[in-house]
Design a protein around this motif. Structure first.
Motif, PDB file in Angstrom:
ATOM      1  N   PHE B  44       0.982  -1.193  -0.030  1.00 50.77           N
ATOM      2  CA  PHE B  44       0.090  -0.040   0.167  1.00 50.77           C
ATOM      3  C   PHE B  44       1.041   1.153   0.066  1.00 50.77           C
ATOM      4  CE2 PHE B  44      -2.426   3.196   1.598  1.00 50.77           C
ATOM      5  CZ  PHE B  44      -3.682   3.084   1.026  1.00 50.77           C
ATOM      6  N   LEU B  46       3.961   1.603  -0.725  1.00 51.55           N
ATOM      7  CA  LEU B  46       4.657   1.634  -2.509  1.00 51.55           C
ATOM      8  C   LEU B  46       3.685   2.342  -3.282  1.00 51.55           C
ATOM      9  CD1 LEU B  46       7.462   1.076  -3.382  1.00 51.55           C
ATOM     10  CD2 LEU B  46       6.504  -1.027  -4.007  1.00 51.55           C
ATOM     11  N   GLY B  47       2.418   1.772  -3.284  1.00 54.02           N
ATOM     12  CA  GLY B  47       1.366   2.266  -4.376  1.00 54.02           C
ATOM     13  C   GLY B  47       1.078   3.791  -4.017  1.00 54.02           C
ATOM     14  N   VAL B  48       1.089   3.956  -3.032  1.00 51.87           N
ATOM     15  CA  VAL B  48       0.445   5.437  -2.588  1.00 51.87           C
ATOM     16  C   VAL B  48       1.908   6.470  -3.068  1.00 51.87           C
ATOM     17  CG1 VAL B  48       0.526   7.379  -0.608  1.00 51.87           C
ATOM     18  CG2 VAL B  48      -0.853   5.040  -0.628  1.00 51.87           C
TER      19      VAL B  48
END
Lengths: 91, 91
Positions: B44, B46-48
């Motif tokens: 999450f 890393l995605g943000v």
């Protein structure tokens, strides 16, 4: 040809969406929502719905796809939490 | 004048960002990360970070602000989880 921008957006979408998958699977399997915050999932799910509407407004495919899938996952977790809170109260 | 599109984007940003605040406060207070999934928070966060880079690319203020704040909150939770996993192993 796919642009760097598209690669970043799909990487972002895949990561933030996929991160909710293990939680959703766990909740469906165990039906245990004790450790989950109703406030957090309520706010988050509503927020994801707003991002989806926003993505449709600005016609951004990555935002639409990512938030549609996240909405299903977070919405499922939230439904179990609401059901357990309202119906199946622990003694 | 502020457009409907802007209102939706800021509502979306406020909701999804704010939802991580109670979890971050709880983790800072208790330092307890037993119930949190390292995989989920790693992915999450890393995605943000990717969404933040994407927001900068397409110069979208709502995406930049929302993901910058979420990155700090999710990053803080992730740091505690990594610290507890690597350093403070339970006997």
């Amino acid at each position: 040809m796919i642009s760097t921008q598209e690669i970043i957006s799909y990487l972002a979408a895949t990561l933030t969406t996929t991160s909710f998958l293990p939680q959703a699977i766990l909740t469906i399997k165990t039906k245990d929502t004790e450790g989950l915050s109703l406030g957090m999932y309520g706010m988050f799910t509503l927020g994801v719905l707003c991002w989806l509407i926003y993505g449709i407004h600005i016609a951004d495919e990555a935002i639409i796809v990512a938030n549609a899938i996240t909405l299903i996952l977070a919405g499922t977790i939230l439904s179990y939490k609401i059901y357990n809170t309202l119906i199946r109260k622990k003694d």
